[in-house]
Design an enzyme around this catalytic site. Sequence first.
Site, PDB file in Angstrom:
ATOM      1  N   CYS A   7       0.825  -1.195   0.000  1.00 43.50           N
ATOM      2  CA  CYS A   7       0.000   0.000   0.000  1.00 43.50           C
ATOM      3  C   CYS A   7       0.861   1.247   0.000  1.00 43.50           C
ATOM      4  O   CYS A   7       2.074   1.176  -0.137  1.00 43.50           O
ATOM      5  CB  CYS A   7      -0.883   0.016   1.232  1.00 43.50           C
ATOM      6  SG  CYS A   7      -1.801  -1.508   1.470  1.00 43.50           S
ATOM      7  N   GLY A  34      -1.888   1.560  -4.714  1.00 46.65           N
ATOM      8  CA  GLY A  34      -3.126   0.941  -4.264  1.00 46.65           C
ATOM      9  C   GLY A  34      -4.330   1.634  -4.847  1.00 46.65           C
ATOM     10  O   GLY A  34      -4.439   2.859  -4.752  1.00 46.65           O
ATOM     11  N   ASN A 108       1.749   0.090   5.582  1.00 46.31           N
ATOM     12  CA  ASN A 108       2.085  -0.601   4.347  1.00 46.31           C
ATOM     13  C   ASN A 108       2.987  -1.763   4.749  1.00 46.31           C
ATOM     14  O   ASN A 108       4.021  -1.533   5.362  1.00 46.31           O
ATOM     15  CB  ASN A 108       2.831   0.366   3.415  1.00 46.31           C
ATOM     16  CG  ASN A 108       3.563  -0.335   2.277  1.00 46.31           C
ATOM     17  OD1 ASN A 108       4.583   0.145   1.814  1.00 46.31           O
ATOM     18  ND2 ASN A 108       3.067  -1.466   1.827  1.00 46.31           N
ATOM     19  N   GLY A 109       2.560  -2.981   4.420  1.00 41.91           N
ATOM     20  CA  GLY A 109       3.451  -4.100   4.707  1.00 41.91           C
ATOM     21  C   GLY A 109       2.753  -5.301   5.294  1.00 41.91           C
ATOM     22  O   GLY A 109       1.530  -5.336   5.402  1.00 41.91           O
ATOM     23  N   CYS A 245      13.550  -3.688   0.082  1.00 40.62           N
ATOM     24  CA  CYS A 245      12.892  -4.509  -0.946  1.00 40.62           C
ATOM     25  C   CYS A 245      13.338  -4.069  -2.339  1.00 40.62           C
ATOM     26  O   CYS A 245      13.102  -2.939  -2.752  1.00 40.62           O
ATOM     27  CB  CYS A 245      11.385  -4.349  -0.816  1.00 40.62           C
ATOM     28  SG  CYS A 245      10.447  -4.991  -2.205  1.00 40.62           S
ATOM     29  N   TYR A 251       9.851  -2.445  -9.868  1.00 39.55           N
ATOM     30  CA  TYR A 251       8.488  -2.272 -10.362  1.00 39.55           C
ATOM     31  C   TYR A 251       7.640  -1.300  -9.560  1.00 39.55           C
ATOM     32  O   TYR A 251       6.945  -0.464 -10.121  1.00 39.55           O
ATOM     33  CB  TYR A 251       7.763  -3.623 -10.400  1.00 39.55           C
ATOM     34  CG  TYR A 251       6.279  -3.488 -10.654  1.00 39.55           C
ATOM     35  CD1 TYR A 251       5.797  -3.243 -11.934  1.00 39.55           C
ATOM     36  CD2 TYR A 251       5.344  -3.551  -9.608  1.00 39.55           C
ATOM     37  CE1 TYR A 251       4.434  -3.075 -12.167  1.00 39.55           C
ATOM     38  CE2 TYR A 251       3.988  -3.383  -9.844  1.00 39.55           C
ATOM     39  CZ  TYR A 251       3.540  -3.146 -11.125  1.00 39.55           C
ATOM     40  OH  TYR A 251       2.210  -2.970 -11.350  1.00 39.55           O
ATOM     41  N   SER A 292       5.483   0.202 -17.119  1.00 40.35           N
ATOM     42  CA  SER A 292       6.554   0.034 -16.146  1.00 40.35           C
ATOM     43  C   SER A 292       7.912  -0.290 -16.758  1.00 40.35           C
ATOM     44  O   SER A 292       8.937  -0.117 -16.106  1.00 40.35           O
ATOM     45  CB  SER A 292       6.166  -1.056 -15.143  1.00 40.35           C
ATOM     46  OG  SER A 292       5.710  -2.190 -15.856  1.00 40.35           O
ATOM     47  N   ASP A 354      10.240  -6.277 -20.374  1.00 47.61           N
ATOM     48  CA  ASP A 354       9.294  -6.121 -19.264  1.00 47.61           C
ATOM     49  C   ASP A 354      10.081  -6.049 -17.961  1.00 47.61           C
ATOM     50  O   ASP A 354      11.222  -6.506 -17.893  1.00 47.61           O
ATOM     51  CB  ASP A 354       8.253  -7.238 -19.238  1.00 47.61           C
ATOM     52  CG  ASP A 354       6.960  -6.796 -18.548  1.00 47.61           C
ATOM     53  OD1 ASP A 354       6.928  -5.685 -17.967  1.00 47.61           O
ATOM     54  OD2 ASP A 354       5.980  -7.553 -18.587  1.00 47.61           O
ATOM     55  N   ASP A 355       9.449  -5.455 -16.934  1.00 45.11           N
ATOM     56  CA  ASP A 355      10.168  -5.273 -15.670  1.00 45.11           C
ATOM     57  C   ASP A 355      10.344  -6.584 -14.920  1.00 45.11           C
ATOM     58  O   ASP A 355      11.362  -6.810 -14.279  1.00 45.11           O
ATOM     59  CB  ASP A 355       9.432  -4.257 -14.788  1.00 45.11           C
ATOM     60  CG  ASP A 355       8.020  -4.675 -14.485  1.00 45.11           C
ATOM     61  OD1 ASP A 355       7.794  -5.294 -13.438  1.00 45.11           O
ATOM     62  OD2 ASP A 355       7.124  -4.400 -15.309  1.00 45.11           O
ATOM     63  N   CYS A 442      16.579  -6.808   0.352  1.00 40.91           N
ATOM     64  CA  CYS A 442      15.792  -8.031   0.495  1.00 40.91           C
ATOM     65  C   CYS A 442      15.616  -8.606  -0.899  1.00 40.91           C
ATOM     66  O   CYS A 442      15.026  -7.968  -1.769  1.00 40.91           O
ATOM     67  CB  CYS A 442      14.427  -7.765   1.122  1.00 40.91           C
ATOM     68  SG  CYS A 442      13.442  -9.294   1.229  1.00 40.91           S
ATOM     69  N   CYS A 445      12.267 -12.948  -2.761  1.00 38.28           N
ATOM     70  CA  CYS A 445      11.438 -13.557  -3.815  1.00 38.28           C
ATOM     71  C   CYS A 445      12.308 -14.119  -4.936  1.00 38.28           C
ATOM     72  O   CYS A 445      11.832 -14.881  -5.776  1.00 38.28           O
ATOM     73  CB  CYS A 445      10.428 -12.545  -4.352  1.00 38.28           C
ATOM     74  SG  CYS A 445      11.180 -11.064  -5.063  1.00 38.28           S
TER      75      CYS A 445
HETATM   76  P1  5GP Z   1       2.452 -11.828 -14.709  1.00 40.05           P
HETATM   77  O1  5GP Z   1       1.493 -11.831 -15.839  1.00 40.05           O
HETATM   78  O2  5GP Z   1       3.764 -12.423 -15.037  1.00 40.05           O
HETATM   79  O3  5GP Z   1       1.807 -12.450 -13.499  1.00 40.05           O
HETATM   80  O4  5GP Z   1       2.682 -10.324 -14.280  1.00 40.05           O
HETATM   81  C1  5GP Z   1       3.836  -9.624 -14.607  1.00 40.05           C
HETATM   82  C2  5GP Z   1       3.479  -8.211 -14.945  1.00 40.05           C
HETATM   83  O5  5GP Z   1       2.734  -7.640 -13.882  1.00 40.05           O
HETATM   84  C3  5GP Z   1       4.698  -7.336 -15.157  1.00 40.05           C
HETATM   85  O6  5GP Z   1       4.508  -6.691 -16.395  1.00 40.05           O
HETATM   86  C4  5GP Z   1       4.697  -6.340 -14.018  1.00 40.05           C
HETATM   87  O7  5GP Z   1       4.818  -5.019 -14.548  1.00 40.05           O
HETATM   88  C5  5GP Z   1       3.373  -6.501 -13.349  1.00 40.05           C
HETATM   89  N1  5GP Z   1       3.484  -6.709 -11.908  1.00 40.05           N
HETATM   90  C6  5GP Z   1       4.479  -7.302 -11.225  1.00 40.05           C
HETATM   91  N2  5GP Z   1       4.201  -7.314  -9.895  1.00 40.05           N
HETATM   92  C7  5GP Z   1       3.015  -6.721  -9.741  1.00 40.05           C
HETATM   93  C8  5GP Z   1       2.212  -6.418  -8.607  1.00 40.05           C
HETATM   94  O8  5GP Z   1       2.538  -6.711  -7.458  1.00 40.05           O
HETATM   95  N3  5GP Z   1       1.038  -5.783  -8.873  1.00 40.05           N
HETATM   96  C9  5GP Z   1       0.640  -5.459 -10.141  1.00 40.05           C
HETATM   97  N4  5GP Z   1      -0.520  -4.830 -10.306  1.00 40.05           N
HETATM   98  N5  5GP Z   1       1.377  -5.716 -11.212  1.00 40.05           N
HETATM   99  C10 5GP Z   1       2.558  -6.347 -11.022  1.00 40.05           C
HETATM  100 MG    MG Z   2       3.932  -4.493 -16.471  1.00 43.76          MG
END
Ligand code: 5GP
Ligand code: MG
Length: 468
Positions: A7, A34, A108-109, A245, A251, A292, A354-355, A442, A445
């Site tokens: 958040c 959020g 947040n957390g 983190c 991202y 992103s 992609d990120d 951290c 993941c």
């Molecule tokens: P995937 O389809 O692999 O599950 O999601 C990856 C995509 O979701 C990436 O393009 C990234 O920008 C985005 N993403 C990664 N982590 C999160 C998150 O915690 N929340 C949201 N809304 N998007 C995320």
């Molecule tokens: Mg994305």
Amino acid sequence: MPARDHCGVVGVSLQGKGAAPYLFRGLRALQHRGQESSGIATTSHGTLHHRKGLGLVHEIFSQEMLDALRGSTGIGHVRYPTTGSTDLENAQPIVFKLRDEDAALAANGDLVNYERIRRRIQTQGVELLGNADTETIAQAIALEFNHTRDLDSAIRRACPELVGGYAVVLIAGNRIYAFRDPLGIRPLVYGTVDGGVAVASESVALELMGGKLIRDVLPGEVIVLERGQLARTSRIPSSGERAHCMFEWVYFSRPDSIAEGVPIYDVRHRIGLRLAQESPVEADLVVPVPDSARPQALGFAEGSRIPYAEALIKNRFVERTFILPDQKRRESEVRVKLHPVPGLLKGKRVVLLDDSIVRGTTLREIVQMVRGAGATKVDVRIGCPPIRAPCYFGVDMKDRQQLVATGRTEAEVAQAVGADSVHYLSMPGLVQAITLPAENLCLGCLTGKYPVDVPEEHHRFQRSLEEF
Ligand code: 5GP
Ligand code: MG
């Protein structure tokens, strides 16, 4: 199952003017952290005012509501939507009692040991409602306050027992107490605003409130804001280790924020440059998955001297594909969210940036879409090492089975998402792009090694032994 909240929080202390319009601006700057719900709590002359609602910040807070949030001290929160839950009960700040006084708290957390703390709190006769982590933090502090009657020391005494990643703002009387977990897992910054001081999850919020970043709240630091000034600071007893983190740089944070003195945009750009070195490819176009991965793609284009093109257009009104409860809907929503520019990709060898990859759903759809638009080859480069383990500290990463990289090589991930190749950023590449020592990050993941002991991981180990 606790609410896994990634958040945004903000707190302001001003002199002689209302805090609500500032909080409103600050929360809008943190909207990306959020979108499910948002809330504000302020105090004036010892009275607590609070309002919350479902939806985006600007949809929730009318002028009338902001006017009702009187006082020059306040906190605010935006809540990340988690799968299947959209209820106002979970909205923050939550209101609670410090002896007879009303207080409010937003966090947040995630705590990894909240169940144990909840049991202890309940045995002391405290009734707990919903909102696992946030309520646990509030009640743990309230219990200590019963003994100490001093809020600074109540926070310092309660926090060592709270294991996890958290950034918290608490309002009591005309003071804001802001504190961060002892490892600094979740971000929190301190700075000025026009006419006072503030804390926020990200520096961009300080700037939007008319001020500027002064510094990060230190890991385990408790800072008190009062009458538009930083009144005092103290420290939660801790080891002095840090574990920021890495996903904030990869991202989560806005590219126009700065965390631990390191600009997010620069990190993402360096990630792109590095990927071009680590995993070069012959191609005609570098295309980001918006929004992103734009800085990463710009870096990759620069590093590889391959032209950059915004060949995928994002519909900015579609936000929630990541958290949709079922796979089918996520897939069809990706099509609504992203659409290729006709003609641009035809006959082209494309490097798609992609990120990160979590489940791989989005990417699989996008690769198909890019091929459908006429690309002859689709090579994917990812601005983060493979995400193979769950996050227990507030990022919405599911269990291992859902993570596409768990138990797969790069070639197998490429096959799973239908790409000609997939290459991830290396671990040294990530750490060097962030420019902080690896031991201060951290990387749980990515490595499955967490900076604190995670009870849920014990169960997993136990289970796998039993299965064996
Ligand atoms: P995937 O389809 O692999 O599950 O999601 C990856 C995509 O979701 C990436 O393009 C990234 O920008 C985005 N993403 C990664 N982590 C999160 C998150 O915690 N929340 C949201 N809304 N998007 C995320
Ligand atoms: Mg994305």
